[in-house]
Scaffold this motif. Structure first.
Motif, mmCIF file in Angstrom:
data_model
loop_
_atom_site.group_PDB
_atom_site.id
_atom_site.type_symbol
_atom_site.label_atom_id
_atom_site.label_comp_id
_atom_site.label_asym_id
_atom_site.label_seq_id
_atom_site.Cartn_x
_atom_site.Cartn_y
_atom_site.Cartn_z
ATOM 1 N N ALA A 505 0.917 -1.198 0.033
ATOM 2 C CA ALA A 505 0.076 0.007 0.146
ATOM 3 C C ALA A 505 0.880 1.164 0.046
ATOM 4 N N SER A 506 2.119 1.203 0.804
ATOM 5 C CA SER A 506 3.005 2.376 0.817
ATOM 6 C C SER A 506 3.598 2.715 -0.448
ATOM 7 N N LEU A 507 3.703 1.626 -1.430
ATOM 8 C CA LEU A 507 4.529 1.791 -2.464
ATOM 9 C C LEU A 507 3.235 2.282 -3.518
ATOM 10 N N LEU A 508 1.915 1.993 -3.226
ATOM 11 C CA LEU A 508 1.292 2.340 -4.351
ATOM 12 C C LEU A 508 0.799 3.791 -4.304
ATOM 13 N N ARG A 509 0.866 4.254 -2.907
ATOM 14 C CA ARG A 509 0.335 5.525 -2.661
ATOM 15 C C ARG A 509 1.554 6.754 -2.765
ATOM 16 N N THR A 510 1.626 7.202 -4.379
ATOM 17 C CA THR A 510 2.877 8.270 -4.421
ATOM 18 C C THR A 510 2.534 9.547 -4.214
ATOM 19 N N GLU A 511 2.383 9.731 -2.826
ATOM 20 C CA GLU A 511 2.196 11.167 -2.215
ATOM 21 C C GLU A 511 2.237 10.778 -0.740
ATOM 22 N N SER A 512 2.225 11.978 0.005
ATOM 23 C CA SER A 512 2.412 11.762 1.609
ATOM 24 C C SER A 512 1.016 12.277 2.004
ATOM 25 N N ARG A 513 0.505 11.523 3.024
ATOM 26 C CA ARG A 513 -0.627 12.189 3.783
ATOM 27 C C ARG A 513 -0.689 11.314 5.268
ATOM 28 N N ARG A 514 -0.936 12.375 5.997
ATOM 29 C CA ARG A 514 -1.106 11.718 7.336
ATOM 30 C C ARG A 514 0.331 11.217 7.770
ATOM 31 N N ALA A 515 -0.036 9.729 8.369
ATOM 32 C CA ALA A 515 1.009 9.007 8.759
ATOM 33 C C ALA A 515 1.876 8.618 7.706
ATOM 34 N N HIS A 516 1.581 8.645 6.577
ATOM 35 C CA HIS A 516 1.990 7.736 5.415
ATOM 36 C C HIS A 516 3.110 9.059 4.899
ATOM 37 N N TYR A 517 4.445 8.794 4.722
ATOM 38 C CA TYR A 517 5.309 10.031 4.220
ATOM 39 C C TYR A 517 6.276 9.132 3.351
ATOM 40 N N ARG A 518 6.389 9.835 2.176
ATOM 41 C CA ARG A 518 7.320 9.096 1.310
ATOM 42 C C ARG A 518 8.338 10.269 0.764
ATOM 43 N N LEU A 519 9.561 9.792 1.114
ATOM 44 C CA LEU A 519 10.662 10.846 0.895
ATOM 45 C C LEU A 519 10.779 10.980 -0.545
ATOM 46 N N ASP A 520 10.349 10.178 -1.439
ATOM 47 C CA ASP A 520 10.307 10.649 -2.914
ATOM 48 C C ASP A 520 9.082 11.181 -3.269
ATOM 49 N N HIS A 521 8.080 11.283 -2.627
ATOM 50 C CA HIS A 521 6.785 11.901 -2.799
ATOM 51 C C HIS A 521 6.271 12.634 -1.648
ATOM 52 N N PRO A 522 7.147 13.624 -1.100
ATOM 53 C CA PRO A 522 6.893 14.384 0.003
ATOM 54 C C PRO A 522 5.739 15.224 0.125
ATOM 55 N N THR A 523 4.908 15.559 -0.807
ATOM 56 C CA THR A 523 3.923 16.401 -0.576
ATOM 57 C C THR A 523 2.341 15.930 -1.014
#
Lengths: 562, 84
Positions: A505-523
C-alpha cells in the motif's frame, strides 16, 4: 491435537474477541440490550489488562454540549485526518464520546477534579478544539470497565489465542483458537461475532503492552474482510527512551516542551500553529528529521511547569513515573530524552469499517476498536483510541446481540474446523528446516523499523518487499517449543501478513498524507490522491485497489487550486 | 525486564499472573507463589508491579534488547543511513 473430541466447544449468542475497551464496551452494552443473552469474551491474555487500552496515557478526549461541534468535526476531518476519515462516523463518534465519558463515570473511573469538585478539562495534542479529562492511569480505568462487564454477566475466557475466524455459507459463525498455557483447542460457535482484537504495533512491547501483533486486521483479512489505509504506518507516538510507556497528552496539554540538543522548541519548524499539540506521528517524524539534520537527541522538558501540572502528570502516568524513577530521572527535575516509538498502523488502518457500528463486508461480524480503520482516525481526538473504540464497541454490542436474537444456531463446517485447527497447531510439528520463533520475529521487526515506518521511499519499500517474501516462507518453518511459543508464532504470522500489505500500500500511494510519508513523494496530492487504498486477500495474494473518497456525500472537502 | 519476585513479600494473590499481557508470570502451585517463567519475553510494561499489593516485583529499566524502543530507534536511523 487431532480429533474434534478433544476440542473445547463453546456456544454463545455473542462472541467478543478481545478484552480492551472496545470489546468490554461491546459486552456491557450487549448485556444491557439483552440481559438473557450469552455474551462470551475471549482474550489471549487478561480482559481489562491486555492490548493497548491498559496503557492509555491517562486522558479521555470527549466532546460535551457547549463545545463547538462543527469546529471539532472540521478539524478532525481536515487538518487531522486529511480527508481520509468517514465523516459520518466522525460526527457520530464526537457526539457519542460524551455518552461514553458518562458511562466511565458511572463505572467508577476516577477523573481528576478541581478544588470545587468539578472535573478538569485540558486541551489535547493534535487539535485545538479537543479537550480531555485525566483519569488515574490506564490500568485503573480498564479495571473499572472490566469489573462492570463481569458484573453485568459478560463471561470472560482468558489466555485463549484466536487463530482464525470461522465461516459458513459466507457468514462469520465463530472462531477457533487454543489455550496459551494448557494448549486445549477451542471452537467457538457464535450467532454474532465482535472482533475487537486490536491493532499492530511492531514490537512485543507496544506502548508497554505485548502481543498487539495485528490479530484484529489479520483475522479479518484471512476471513475475506477488506483492509483500508494500510499505508498509514509510522510511529504511533513518541516516548521516553528506555521505557515502553508514552503519555503525551497530559504532558504537552499541560504545557510541556519538546526541544532538540540545542534547547530549541523545534516544532516551530514543522508546525508552528500546533507546536507540541501536533499529531503524534508528526512529532515522531520531526524528531527523526532533527536527528537527520544533526540536532538530535530530543527531549521533553517540563521543568518550567507549576506543581499542580506536575502532579496531574504524575497521577495520570503511574507506569511512566515508575520507569523514569528506575532510570534515576524525575519529570520535574530532568529533561527526558524522547524518541519515536515503534511503528504501528493504529493511524487509521485496519479492517474497512462501513459505519460506526463496525459493520464490514462479512455478515455476522462486527469489527471495532483499533482492529478497524476508524480508530486512529483523527489522532487523539474523540473519534480515536479510547473514546472511538468505546463508541464503536457500544454500538456493535447492541447490534450483535440484536442480530443473535434473530438468528438460529450457526451451522459449522467440521472439515473447516479441522483445517483451521491443523493450521493453529502446525508450528508445534518438528521439522528438519525449523526456525525459532524469535529469529523470524526479530527479522520482521528489523524490516518494519527500517523500511515501513515514518520515512519511506520506493527503494526502502522494495527492500521491504524482498525481505517480506522470504519472511512469508520462513513463517511456515517456525517451530514452537510450547504453547507460549505457539502464541508468539501466531503473533509473527499476523505481523508478517500485515507487513506485506503495508509495504504494498505504501508503494502504491505516491504522495504523502497523514502518517504515510514518502521521501520521494513528500507532498500531498489532492488532485490525484483523494482516494482510499483497499486491500483484499485472494488465495495467498494481496490485491490492492483504489476508491475515490466519497467527499461529495459529506460536508468537508479540500479546495483544489486551479 | 522483570528481574525478581521477592518470595518473602509475595503472598500468592495471583494478581501479577492474572494481568501479565505476555504470559511471563505463572503461579507455582507447589509453593503457592508467583514465578517468572518466560523472562526473556518480558517487555517491562510494569502492569505486574502496578497490581502487586506488596511491591514484591522488581523490574529493570530496559525491556529485552531487541524489542525495546531504543533498538527500534537505532534501526530507524540505520534504515535512513544515519549513525547515531
Amino acid at each position: 491435537m487431532k480429533g474434534t473430541s478433544e476440542d473445547k466447544v463453546v456456544e454463545t449468542d455473542v462472541l467478543i474477541i478481545g478484552g480492551g475497551i472496545a470489546g468490554l464496551f461491546a459486552g456491557i452494552k450487549a448485556k444491557d440490550e439483552a440481559p438473557g443473552a450469552t455474551v462470551t469474551l475471549v482474550d489471549k491474555a487478561c480482559p481489562g489488562a491486555s492490548g493497548c487500552s491498559a496503557f492509555a496515557a491517562g486522558v479521555f478526549p470527549y466532546w460535551q454540549p457547549g463545545d463547538d461541534l462543527e469546529a471539532y468535526l472540521e478539524s478532525v476531518v481536515t487538518t487531522n485526518s486529511e480527508y481520509l476519515i468517514d465523516q459520518d462516523y466522525a460526527e457520530t463518534a464526537i457526539r457519542e464520546s460524551h455518552d461514553r465519558f458518562k458511562d466511565l463515570l458511572e463505572y467508577g473511573v476516577d477523573f481528576e477534579e478541581d478544588a470545587e469538585g468539578k472535573i478538569k478539562r485540558f486541551p489535547i495534542v493534535a487539535s485545538k478544539e479537543s479537550y480531555c479529562s485525566a483519569f488515574a492511569g490506564g490500568p485503573h480505568l480498564m479495571w473499572k470497565v472490566r469489573t462492570r462487564a463481569l458484573r453485568d454477566g459478560v463471561q470472560p475466557l482468558e489466555r485463549i489465542a484466536i487463530t482464525d475466524l470461522l465461516k459458513s455459507d459466507g457468514r462469520c459463525v465463530g472462531a477457533v483458537g487454543f489455550h496459551v498455557v494448557r494448549g486445549d483447542p477451542y471452537v467457538f460457535k457464535a450467532k454474532a461475532t465482535v472482533l475487537a482484537a486490536g491493532t499492530l504495533y511492531f514490537n512485543r512491547a507496544p506502548i508497554g503492552s505485548a502481543g498487539v501483533a495485528g490479530d484484529g486486521p489479520a483475522l479479518a483479512f484471512r476471513a475475506g474482510v477488506e483492509l483500508r489505509n494500510m499505508e498509514q504506518s509510522g510511529s504511533a507516538t513518541i516516548g521516553p527512551k528506555g521505557l515502553g510507556s508514552p503519555g503525551l497528552h497530559v504532558i504537552f496539554g499541560g504545557g510541556g516542551h519538546l526541544v532538540n540538543s540545542k534547547g530549541e522548541r523545534f516544532m516551530q519548524r514543522y508546525n508552528p500553529t500546533l507546536m507540541e499539540l501536533s499529531r503524534r506521528f508528526d512529532m515522531a517524524r520531526a524528531i527523526l528529521q532533527e536527528w537527520r539534520e544533526g540536532r538530535g537527541p530530543c527531549y521533553v522538558d517540563c521543568r518550567h511547569l507549576p506543581p499542580d501540572r506536575i502532579a496531574t502528570i504524575r497521577r495520570a502516568l503511574p507506569l511512566v513515573m515508575r520507569g523514569l524513577k528506575s532510570q534515576g530521572l524525575d519529570i520535574a527535575r530532568d529533561r527526558i530524552e524522547y524518541i519515536p516509538y515503534n511503528p504501528s498502523i493504529m493511524h487509521q488502518a485496519g479492517a474497512r469499517l462501513k459505519n460506526a457500528n463496525g459493520e464490514v463486508n462479512l455478515e455476522g461480524l462486527w469489527v471495532v476498536g483499533t482492529a478497524g480503520d476508524f480508530c486512529g482516525g483523527a489522532d487523539t481526538t474523540a473519534v480515536t483510541a479510547l473514546p472511538g473504540s468505546s463508541v464503536q464497541g457500544a454500538r456493535a454490542g447492541r447490534m450483535a446481540v440484536q442480530h443473535a436474537a434473530k438468528s438460529g444456531p450457526p451451522t459449522i463446517n467440521a472439515a473447516e474446523v479441522d483445517r483451521l485447527r491443523e493450521a493453529a497447531f502446525a508450528p508445534l510439528n518438528k521439522r528438519s528446516d525449523g526456525l525459532s520463533v524469535d529469529s523470524v520475529f526479530h527479522r520482521t521487526l528489523e524490516v518494519a523499523f527500517r523500511y515501513i515506518n515514518l520515512l519511506k521511499s520506493e527503494d526502502m519499500l522494495n527492500k521491504a518487499m524482498q525481505e517480506l517474501g522470504s519472511l512469508k516462507a520462513d513463517v511456515k518453518r517456525i517451530v514452537a517449543k510450547d504453547f507460549h511459543e505457539l502464541r508468539k508464532a501466531h503473533d509473527v504470522r499476523n505481523m508478517v501478513q500485515l507487513s506485506e500489505v503495508i509495504a504494498k500500500a505504501s508503494l502504491l500511494r505516491t504522495e504523502s498524507r497523514r502518517a504515510h510519508y514518502r521521501l520521494d513523494h513528500p507532498t500531498r496530492d489532492d488532485r490525484n490522491w483523494l482516494k482510499w487504498v483497499i486491500a483484499s486477500l485472494d488465495g495467498d495474494e494481496v490485491r490492492l485497489s483504489t476508491e475515490n473518497i466519497p467527499l461529495e456525500k459529506w460536508r468537508y472537502r479540500p479546495k483544489l487550486s486551479g | 525486564m522483570i528481574k525478581t519476585i521477592d518470595l518473602n513479600a509475595c503472598v500468592g494473590c495471583g494478581n501479577c499472573a492474572l494481568v501479565c499481557p505476555n504470559d511471563i508470570i505463572r503461579m507455582d502451585e507447589s509453593v503457592q507463589k508467583a514465578s517468572i517463567v518466560y523472562q526473556e519475553d518480558c517487555t517491562a510494561c510494569r502492569l505486574c508491579q502496578d497490581r502487586c499489593p506488596f511491591e514484591a516485583i522488581d523490574v529493570t529499566p530496559e525491556a529485552a534488547k531487541k524489542s525495546s524502543e531504543t533498538y527500534a530507534m537505532s534501526q530507524y536511523l540505520a534504515g535512513l543511513g544515519i549513525s547515531p
